[in-house]
Motif scaffolding. Structure first.
Motif, short mmCIF file in Angstrom:
data_model
loop_
_atom_site.label_atom_id
_atom_site.label_comp_id
_atom_site.label_asym_id
_atom_site.label_seq_id
_atom_site.Cartn_x
_atom_site.Cartn_y
_atom_site.Cartn_z
N MET A 42 0.81 -1.22 0.00
CA MET A 42 0.00 0.00 0.00
C MET A 42 0.84 1.27 0.00
N GLY A 43 2.15 1.14 -0.20
CA GLY A 43 3.01 2.29 -0.39
C GLY A 43 3.35 3.07 0.87
N LYS A 44 3.15 2.47 2.03
CA LYS A 44 3.46 3.18 3.28
C LYS A 44 4.92 2.99 3.68
N ILE A 45 5.53 1.92 3.24
CA ILE A 45 6.97 1.72 3.42
C ILE A 45 7.50 1.15 2.11
N LYS A 46 8.82 1.20 1.93
CA LYS A 46 9.44 0.63 0.74
C LYS A 46 9.54 -0.89 0.89
N TRP A 47 9.47 -1.58 -0.25
CA TRP A 47 9.58 -3.03 -0.20
C TRP A 47 10.91 -3.46 0.41
N GLU A 48 11.97 -2.69 0.13
CA GLU A 48 13.27 -3.02 0.70
C GLU A 48 13.23 -2.93 2.22
N GLU A 49 12.48 -1.95 2.73
CA GLU A 49 12.35 -1.80 4.17
C GLU A 49 11.58 -2.97 4.78
N ALA A 50 10.59 -3.46 4.05
CA ALA A 50 9.82 -4.61 4.53
C ALA A 50 10.72 -5.83 4.69
N ALA A 51 11.67 -5.98 3.77
CA ALA A 51 12.52 -7.17 3.79
C ALA A 51 13.70 -7.03 4.75
N GLU A 52 14.19 -5.80 4.97
CA GLU A 52 15.46 -5.64 5.66
C GLU A 52 15.38 -4.93 7.00
N SER A 53 14.19 -4.64 7.48
CA SER A 53 14.06 -3.92 8.74
C SER A 53 14.71 -4.68 9.89
N ARG A 54 15.46 -3.96 10.69
CA ARG A 54 16.09 -4.59 11.87
C ARG A 54 15.11 -4.72 13.03
N ARG A 55 14.08 -3.86 13.02
CA ARG A 55 13.13 -3.89 14.15
C ARG A 55 12.24 -5.13 14.12
N LEU A 56 11.94 -5.59 12.91
CA LEU A 56 11.08 -6.76 12.79
C LEU A 56 11.54 -7.57 11.59
N ARG A 57 12.31 -8.60 11.85
CA ARG A 57 12.80 -9.42 10.76
C ARG A 57 11.70 -10.36 10.27
N LEU A 58 11.58 -10.44 8.96
CA LEU A 58 10.64 -11.39 8.39
C LEU A 58 11.20 -12.81 8.50
N PRO A 59 10.35 -13.81 8.67
CA PRO A 59 10.84 -15.19 8.57
C PRO A 59 11.58 -15.39 7.25
N LYS A 60 12.59 -16.24 7.26
CA LYS A 60 13.43 -16.41 6.08
C LYS A 60 12.60 -16.78 4.85
N ALA A 61 11.63 -17.65 5.02
CA ALA A 61 10.82 -18.08 3.88
C ALA A 61 10.01 -16.92 3.30
N VAL A 62 9.52 -16.03 4.18
CA VAL A 62 8.76 -14.87 3.71
C VAL A 62 9.68 -13.92 2.95
N ALA A 63 10.85 -13.66 3.54
CA ALA A 63 11.80 -12.74 2.90
C ALA A 63 12.22 -13.25 1.52
N GLU A 64 12.46 -14.56 1.40
CA GLU A 64 12.88 -15.12 0.12
C GLU A 64 11.74 -15.09 -0.90
N ALA A 65 10.50 -15.20 -0.42
CA ALA A 65 9.35 -15.22 -1.33
C ALA A 65 8.87 -13.82 -1.69
N LEU A 66 9.42 -12.80 -1.03
CA LEU A 66 8.89 -11.44 -1.19
C LEU A 66 8.90 -10.94 -2.64
N PRO A 67 9.97 -11.14 -3.40
CA PRO A 67 9.93 -10.68 -4.81
C PRO A 67 8.80 -11.33 -5.62
N GLY A 68 8.58 -12.62 -5.39
CA GLY A 68 7.50 -13.30 -6.09
C GLY A 68 6.13 -12.81 -5.66
N ILE A 69 5.98 -12.54 -4.36
CA ILE A 69 4.72 -12.01 -3.85
C ILE A 69 4.46 -10.62 -4.44
#
Length: 355
Positions: A42-69
């Motif tokens: 929804m454009g409130k944060i950058k996709w890179e921020e979603a994947a790389e944020s230090r405050r809340l790390r995504l599960p590895k499987a989610v992070a790896e699937a993010l480009p496809g999603i």
């Protein structure tokens, strides 16, 4: 302009918000991780921020699937063509859906976007191009949300969504209400900045009162005469006008937002002083405002606009009775921008028909 080209794999898409949720859950995403992905969409944060944020790390499987999603979300709806209006803040978008069908959205002044809820419409308003083509299919909840996501990508400041494009929201109620709830809870849209427009339907009012979200309401009224209204809105005017106003007023008092009554002005049809006086009688003391919108010029249509002086006088007359009233034009009029006209014009051109 952001790249809106679908990926080659047409199956790489999502068909509902529930399917998106199930995919993220299967990858191990919790509620906070899901919200991170939704905020990126929804454009409130950058996709890179979603994947790389230090405050809340995504599960590895989610992070790896993010480009496809992200690619699958782009395939839900993509920009086919853009049609700026004379007003630099207005722009009509023709969008292509995953099945190749097209719909329209409009970027509006004052940080808004007008979205479609159906492909076509079954109401059959006699003055509307969308009504002429009938109902082709319902839009899914994720397709409706994707229209807002595209608007945010083009204009990050977008803060208002009006459900006034192609279709009648009450005829696609579950998907519309799911989209409204998602935009309020995950898209950071204020509830009063989500505006559902309807011809008036008891089921819509029931759904509004049952919803955890409190969107604003617009009612496509056009006349105070029930018989005339059935002629103008052949398959959408089941509620009597007094009943519509009664239920709409109840919703306005519940939410604290005035009802916006939409009145498409047509010369010799609904622009008489007598009709406007009856409207004033119905709305005096109500939490309401009236938007007069001169009818769009549609090919082969008998409906024409009153002259501007007459329209201005109608506004003055209502205001004189204590009812808030405005006169406005539909966005992107100068590019055949009335609801459904752009889609019809493009399809006609593709068939090789003359204008």
């Amino acid at each position: 302009m952001p790249d809106q080209t679908p990926t080659p794999d047409s199956l790489q898409t999502f068909h509902s918000l529930a399917e998106l949720h199930e995919r993220l859950s299967a990858l191990g995403a919790g509620p906070a991780h899901e919200r991170r992905v939704y905020r990126a969409w929804m454009g409130k944060i950058k996709w890179e921020e979603a994947a790389e944020s230090r405050r809340l790390r995504l599960p590895k499987a989610v992070a790896e699937a993010l480009p496809g999603i992200r690619g699958a979300l782009r395939n839900v709806a993509a920009i086919r063509s853009r049609h700026p209006g004379a007003d630099p803040e207005s722009e009509r978008l023709l969008l292509t859906l995953a099945d190749g069908q097209t719909i329209e959205s409009v970027l509006l002044p004052r940080q808004g976007v007008c979205v479609s809820t159906q492909m076509g419409c079954a109401v059959g308003c006699v003055f509307c191009m969308t009504g002429r083509c009938g109902l082709i299919r319902q839009l899914s909840d994720i397709e409706i949300v994707a229209e807002a996501a595209i608007a945010r990508e083009l204009r990050p400041e977008t803060k208002k969504v009006v459900f006034m494009g192609m279709g009648e929201p009450s005829h696609n109620l579950k998907n519309v209400m799911r989209a409204v709830e998602f935009l309020a809870q995950m898209g950071d849209f204020g509830q009063k900045n989500l505006v559902i427009s309807s011809v008036g339907d008891e089921r819509l009012f029931d759904a509004l009162f049952a919803s955890p979200v409190r969107p604003a309401l617009a009612v496509s009224l056009h006349t105070t005469d029930d018989e005339k209204r059935r002629e103008l809105l052949p398959r959408g005017a089941r509620m009597a006008v007094p009943r519509i106003i009664e239920r709409a007023e109840s919703w306005a008092r519940t939410t604290g937002y005035p009802v916006q009554y939409e009145w498409t002005l047509m010369h010799g049809v609904n622009d008489s002083f007598e009709e406007i006086d009856r409207l004033a009688d119905l709305l005096q003391g109500k939490y309401a405002m009236v938007n007069f919108i001169p009818v769009n010029a549609v090919e082969d249509s008998p409906w024409v606009r009153p002259d501007r002086a007459q329209a201005v006088e109608l506004v003055r007359r209502l205001r004189g009775r204590g009812v808030i009233a405005t006169l406005r034009d539909s966005a992107a009029q100068d590019v055949d921008g009335g609801c459904g006209q752009l889609r019809a014009r493009v399809l006609k051109s593709e068939r090789g028909e003359s204008k």
